[in-house]
Design an enzyme around this catalytic site. Structure first.
Site, PDB file in Angstrom:
ATOM      1  N   TYR A 116      -2.175  46.113  -2.194  1.00  0.00           N
ATOM      2  CA  TYR A 116      -3.227  45.826  -1.206  1.00  0.00           C
ATOM      3  C   TYR A 116      -4.172  47.025  -1.078  1.00  0.00           C
ATOM      4  O   TYR A 116      -5.396  46.860  -1.042  1.00  0.00           O
ATOM      5  CB  TYR A 116      -2.635  45.476   0.156  1.00  0.00           C
ATOM      6  CG  TYR A 116      -3.710  45.370   1.208  1.00  0.00           C
ATOM      7  CD1 TYR A 116      -4.598  44.304   1.204  1.00  0.00           C
ATOM      8  CD2 TYR A 116      -3.874  46.362   2.181  1.00  0.00           C
ATOM      9  CE1 TYR A 116      -5.612  44.214   2.144  1.00  0.00           C
ATOM     10  CE2 TYR A 116      -4.883  46.280   3.121  1.00  0.00           C
ATOM     11  CZ  TYR A 116      -5.747  45.204   3.098  1.00  0.00           C
ATOM     12  OH  TYR A 116      -6.757  45.136   4.022  1.00  0.00           O
ATOM     13  N   SER A 138     -10.880  50.027  12.240  1.00  0.00           N
ATOM     14  CA  SER A 138     -11.317  48.668  11.970  1.00  0.00           C
ATOM     15  C   SER A 138     -11.039  47.752  13.152  1.00  0.00           C
ATOM     16  O   SER A 138     -10.166  48.028  13.986  1.00  0.00           O
ATOM     17  CB  SER A 138     -10.569  48.156  10.734  1.00  0.00           C
ATOM     18  OG  SER A 138     -10.743  46.777  10.548  1.00  0.00           O
ATOM     19  N   GLN A 141     -15.518  49.814  13.472  1.00  0.00           N
ATOM     20  CA  GLN A 141     -16.031  48.862  12.498  1.00  0.00           C
ATOM     21  C   GLN A 141     -15.855  47.450  13.036  1.00  0.00           C
ATOM     22  O   GLN A 141     -14.732  46.994  13.247  1.00  0.00           O
ATOM     23  CB  GLN A 141     -15.274  49.012  11.177  1.00  0.00           C
ATOM     24  CG  GLN A 141     -15.685  48.006  10.122  1.00  0.00           C
ATOM     25  CD  GLN A 141     -14.689  47.933   8.971  1.00  0.00           C
ATOM     26  OE1 GLN A 141     -13.533  48.295   9.130  1.00  0.00           O
ATOM     27  NE2 GLN A 141     -15.147  47.471   7.823  1.00  0.00           N
ATOM     28  N   TYR A 169     -16.026  43.481  12.733  1.00  0.00           N
ATOM     29  CA  TYR A 169     -16.142  42.235  11.992  1.00  0.00           C
ATOM     30  C   TYR A 169     -16.587  41.160  12.981  1.00  0.00           C
ATOM     31  O   TYR A 169     -15.944  40.974  14.021  1.00  0.00           O
ATOM     32  CB  TYR A 169     -14.800  41.834  11.381  1.00  0.00           C
ATOM     33  CG  TYR A 169     -14.378  42.643  10.179  1.00  0.00           C
ATOM     34  CD1 TYR A 169     -15.052  42.518   8.965  1.00  0.00           C
ATOM     35  CD2 TYR A 169     -13.290  43.512  10.243  1.00  0.00           C
ATOM     36  CE1 TYR A 169     -14.654  43.247   7.852  1.00  0.00           C
ATOM     37  CE2 TYR A 169     -12.885  44.240   9.138  1.00  0.00           C
ATOM     38  CZ  TYR A 169     -13.572  44.103   7.945  1.00  0.00           C
ATOM     39  OH  TYR A 169     -13.178  44.822   6.842  1.00  0.00           O
ATOM     40  N   THR A 192     -19.987  45.425   9.875  1.00  0.00           N
ATOM     41  CA  THR A 192     -19.708  45.150   8.469  1.00  0.00           C
ATOM     42  C   THR A 192     -20.433  43.884   8.052  1.00  0.00           C
ATOM     43  O   THR A 192     -20.255  42.827   8.661  1.00  0.00           O
ATOM     44  CB  THR A 192     -18.204  45.009   8.233  1.00  0.00           C
ATOM     45  OG1 THR A 192     -17.572  46.253   8.520  1.00  0.00           O
ATOM     46  CG2 THR A 192     -17.910  44.631   6.790  1.00  0.00           C
ATOM     47  N   LYS A 236     -22.818  48.554   7.686  1.00  0.00           N
ATOM     48  CA  LYS A 236     -21.898  48.919   6.606  1.00  0.00           C
ATOM     49  C   LYS A 236     -21.846  47.797   5.575  1.00  0.00           C
ATOM     50  O   LYS A 236     -21.461  46.668   5.895  1.00  0.00           O
ATOM     51  CB  LYS A 236     -20.488  49.179   7.155  1.00  0.00           C
ATOM     52  CG  LYS A 236     -19.475  49.607   6.103  1.00  0.00           C
ATOM     53  CD  LYS A 236     -18.117  49.879   6.737  1.00  0.00           C
ATOM     54  CE  LYS A 236     -17.121  50.372   5.700  1.00  0.00           C
ATOM     55  NZ  LYS A 236     -16.762  49.309   4.717  1.00  0.00           N
ATOM     56  N   HIS A 295     -17.417  47.605  -0.187  1.00  0.00           N
ATOM     57  CA  HIS A 295     -16.090  47.349   0.382  1.00  0.00           C
ATOM     58  C   HIS A 295     -14.990  47.801  -0.574  1.00  0.00           C
ATOM     59  O   HIS A 295     -13.963  47.144  -0.726  1.00  0.00           O
ATOM     60  CB  HIS A 295     -15.934  45.862   0.728  1.00  0.00           C
ATOM     61  CG  HIS A 295     -15.223  45.611   2.025  1.00  0.00           C
ATOM     62  ND1 HIS A 295     -15.865  45.588   3.230  1.00  0.00           N
ATOM     63  CD2 HIS A 295     -13.917  45.410   2.311  1.00  0.00           C
ATOM     64  CE1 HIS A 295     -15.010  45.348   4.196  1.00  0.00           C
ATOM     65  NE2 HIS A 295     -13.796  45.253   3.663  1.00  0.00           N
ATOM     66  N   ARG A 330     -13.827  45.418  -3.350  1.00  0.00           N
ATOM     67  CA  ARG A 330     -12.910  44.348  -2.959  1.00  0.00           C
ATOM     68  C   ARG A 330     -13.633  43.046  -2.626  1.00  0.00           C
ATOM     69  O   ARG A 330     -12.992  42.084  -2.201  1.00  0.00           O
ATOM     70  CB  ARG A 330     -12.086  44.812  -1.748  1.00  0.00           C
ATOM     71  CG  ARG A 330     -11.219  46.007  -2.058  1.00  0.00           C
ATOM     72  CD  ARG A 330     -10.910  46.838  -0.823  1.00  0.00           C
ATOM     73  NE  ARG A 330      -9.867  46.284   0.003  1.00  0.00           N
ATOM     74  CZ  ARG A 330      -8.562  46.468  -0.186  1.00  0.00           C
ATOM     75  NH1 ARG A 330      -8.137  47.181  -1.219  1.00  0.00           N
ATOM     76  NH2 ARG A 330      -7.667  45.966   0.619  1.00  0.00           N
ATOM     77  N   ASP A 385     -20.638  55.344   0.583  1.00  0.00           N
ATOM     78  CA  ASP A 385     -19.250  55.005   0.866  1.00  0.00           C
ATOM     79  C   ASP A 385     -18.562  54.412  -0.352  1.00  0.00           C
ATOM     80  O   ASP A 385     -18.976  53.377  -0.857  1.00  0.00           O
ATOM     81  CB  ASP A 385     -19.208  53.994   2.021  1.00  0.00           C
ATOM     82  CG  ASP A 385     -17.794  53.543   2.338  1.00  0.00           C
ATOM     83  OD1 ASP A 385     -16.997  54.381   2.783  1.00  0.00           O
ATOM     84  OD2 ASP A 385     -17.495  52.351   2.124  1.00  0.00           O
ATOM     85  N   GLY A 398     -15.444  55.367  -3.714  1.00  0.00           N
ATOM     86  CA  GLY A 398     -15.282  56.041  -5.000  1.00  0.00           C
ATOM     87  C   GLY A 398     -15.109  57.538  -4.933  1.00  0.00           C
ATOM     88  O   GLY A 398     -14.954  58.187  -5.970  1.00  0.00           O
ATOM     89  N   GLY A 409     -12.226  55.433   1.917  1.00  0.00           N
ATOM     90  CA  GLY A 409     -10.986  54.996   2.542  1.00  0.00           C
ATOM     91  C   GLY A 409      -9.763  55.380   1.735  1.00  0.00           C
ATOM     92  O   GLY A 409      -8.846  56.012   2.240  1.00  0.00           O
ATOM     93  N   ARG A 410      -9.746  55.023   0.448  1.00  0.00           N
ATOM     94  CA  ARG A 410      -8.568  55.319  -0.357  1.00  0.00           C
ATOM     95  C   ARG A 410      -8.301  56.816  -0.448  1.00  0.00           C
ATOM     96  O   ARG A 410      -7.153  57.229  -0.641  1.00  0.00           O
ATOM     97  CB  ARG A 410      -8.721  54.731  -1.754  1.00  0.00           C
ATOM     98  CG  ARG A 410      -8.692  53.194  -1.797  1.00  0.00           C
ATOM     99  CD  ARG A 410      -8.714  52.689  -3.236  1.00  0.00           C
ATOM    100  NE  ARG A 410      -8.719  51.234  -3.320  1.00  0.00           N
ATOM    101  CZ  ARG A 410      -9.829  50.491  -3.448  1.00  0.00           C
ATOM    102  NH1 ARG A 410     -11.027  51.081  -3.460  1.00  0.00           N
ATOM    103  NH2 ARG A 410      -9.739  49.178  -3.540  1.00  0.00           N
TER     104      ARG A 410
END
Length: 385
Positions: free
Chosen positions: A27, A109, A130, A132, A158, A255, A279, A282, A310, A312, A333-334
């Site tokens: 995930y 989030s 963030q 949604y 977002t 975003k 995103h 994704r 945002d 990479g 994020g990652r």
């Protein structure tokens, strides 16, 4: 593999893979379809080269900058990401504390596993929520009002999740929120006893910013794709964005902007910043990397709106390249999620420390003493072969 063996973000990825059951790791790690865009987000930074100056007197350097009206110790933000307690029991608590220690912006989030109020009590550092946009207008208003009451510094709407991307790794693994054990994955959970025991015996998994209105994702397991496709408002448009900006009344970010035309419209509705983002690869596979789009966006709206690149980011030099290309800051994020999954708050702090050192070292080797000196003249496109 131990935390002290991690010397870059890829090392944290390997550590996370050893600590997490495979549905949870996939995930975090996976993208949409063939994952072409996810890979491009990273490789895009290899298409340009830094051009250093020497004999510049770099004993004292200043890595700080101002983002959305608040000072940041680095031109780097920790992007909001969902369901963090699925990765480590500390979840957003670890990220909030690490961000405050290093003086960085971070975000949570709508699908966070800590509440807006909990995060506000944890840190006085700059924080972003963030949003949604759900079909339930009352839920949207509830989250905005809670952020206002809790003193959040910015709201990020977002705009790139009208429907979910096809996340094939999650389809194969059956990952849901809350995570559930399936016949196909039970062995992976059994061989990751630390994660499994934390999940089973620590506080109950929930999405506290949503569960006052919906059960999906908290007491009712659901895939992220199913959640997006059934719960989010597909009718959202520019009028919606303008109305939310007015309702919020504070620093406002869009975003998921990727085109120059959308960047111009963000300026027109009074947004304070845009996050160039796909995103994390994704959503729309085959779309461009944010870094590839950055020069075009900077040419269109640079100086009129803050631009956050945002996705990479794996190295401090990636951040420097983004600034040279016209970004106010970089984010990802990652870059901290792998570290969170591998070692909780200690992992996140080590990851930030490594990136901080890389930014400082890179500036010195480039002959740059302040963020404002990172301009287009310090960058060259790599010739195509």
């Amino acid at each position: 593999m131990r935390l002290n063996d991690c010397h870059n973000i890829e090392d944290f990825r390997r550590l996370a893979k050893t600590r997490l059951p495979f549905p949870v790791f996939d995930y975090i790690d996976g993208g949409a379809d063939d994952e072409l865009t996810k890979a491009r987000n990273i490789s895009a930074y290899d298409t340009v080269d830094l051009v250093p100056d020497v004999l510049a007197g770099v004993a004292d350097i200043d890595t700080s900058c101002t983002i959305l009206g608040r000072k940041s110790a680095l031109p780097l933000m920790l992007s909001p990401t969902a369901v963090q307690r699925a990765f480590h029991w500390q979840g957003e608590t670890a990220v909030a504390k690490a961000a405050e220690r290093f003086g960085l912006w971070f975000g949570i989030s709508s699908l966070a596993t800590r509440s807006i109020e909990e995060i506000a009590e944890l840190t006085s550092g700059p924080k972003l929520f963030q949003l949604y946009v759900h079909k339930d207008a009352g839920l949207n208003t509830n989250m905005i009002e809670r952020c206002q009451a809790s003193g959040f510094d910015a709201l990020a709407l977002t705009v790139d999740t009208i429907v979910s991307g096809k996340r094939e790794r999650c389809l194969r693994s059956g990952f849901t929120t809350p995570p559930r054990f399936t016949p196909a994955s039970i062995w992976s959970y059994a061989t990751r006893p630390r994660w499994t025991l934390d999940y089973l015996f620590r506080e109950e998994f929930r999405l506290p910013n949503l569960d006052t209105h919906v059960s999906e994702g908290s007491s009712k397991p659901v895939s992220i794709a199913e959640y997006f496709n059934t719960m989010l408002d597909t009718s959202m448009d520019w009028d919606t964005a303008a109305a939310i900006r007015q309702q919020w009344g504070g620093k406002f970010v869009l975003k998921g902007v990727m085109s120059a035309g959308d960047a111009r419209r963000a300026v027109d509705i009074g947004a304070d910043a845009i996050m160039l983002s796909n995103h994390g690869g994704r959503q729309l596979d085959g779309s461009r990397a944010p870094f590839d789009q950055l020069p075009e966006i900077a040419e269109a709206v640079g100086g009129e709106i803050e631009i956050i690149c945002d996705g990479g980011v794996r190295r401090g030099t990636h951040t420097l390249k983004a600034l040279c290309s016209g970004a106010t800051a970089a984010s990802g994020g990652r870059l901290y999620l792998y570290a969170l999954a591998g070692a909780g708050q200690d992992g996140v702090e080590r990851a930030i420390s490594i990136l901080k050192d890389e930014i400082e070292r890179g500036m010195r080797l480039m002959g740059v003493t302040r963020i404002g000196a990172l301009t287009a003249g310090k960058l060259r496109n790599r010739p195509l072969i």
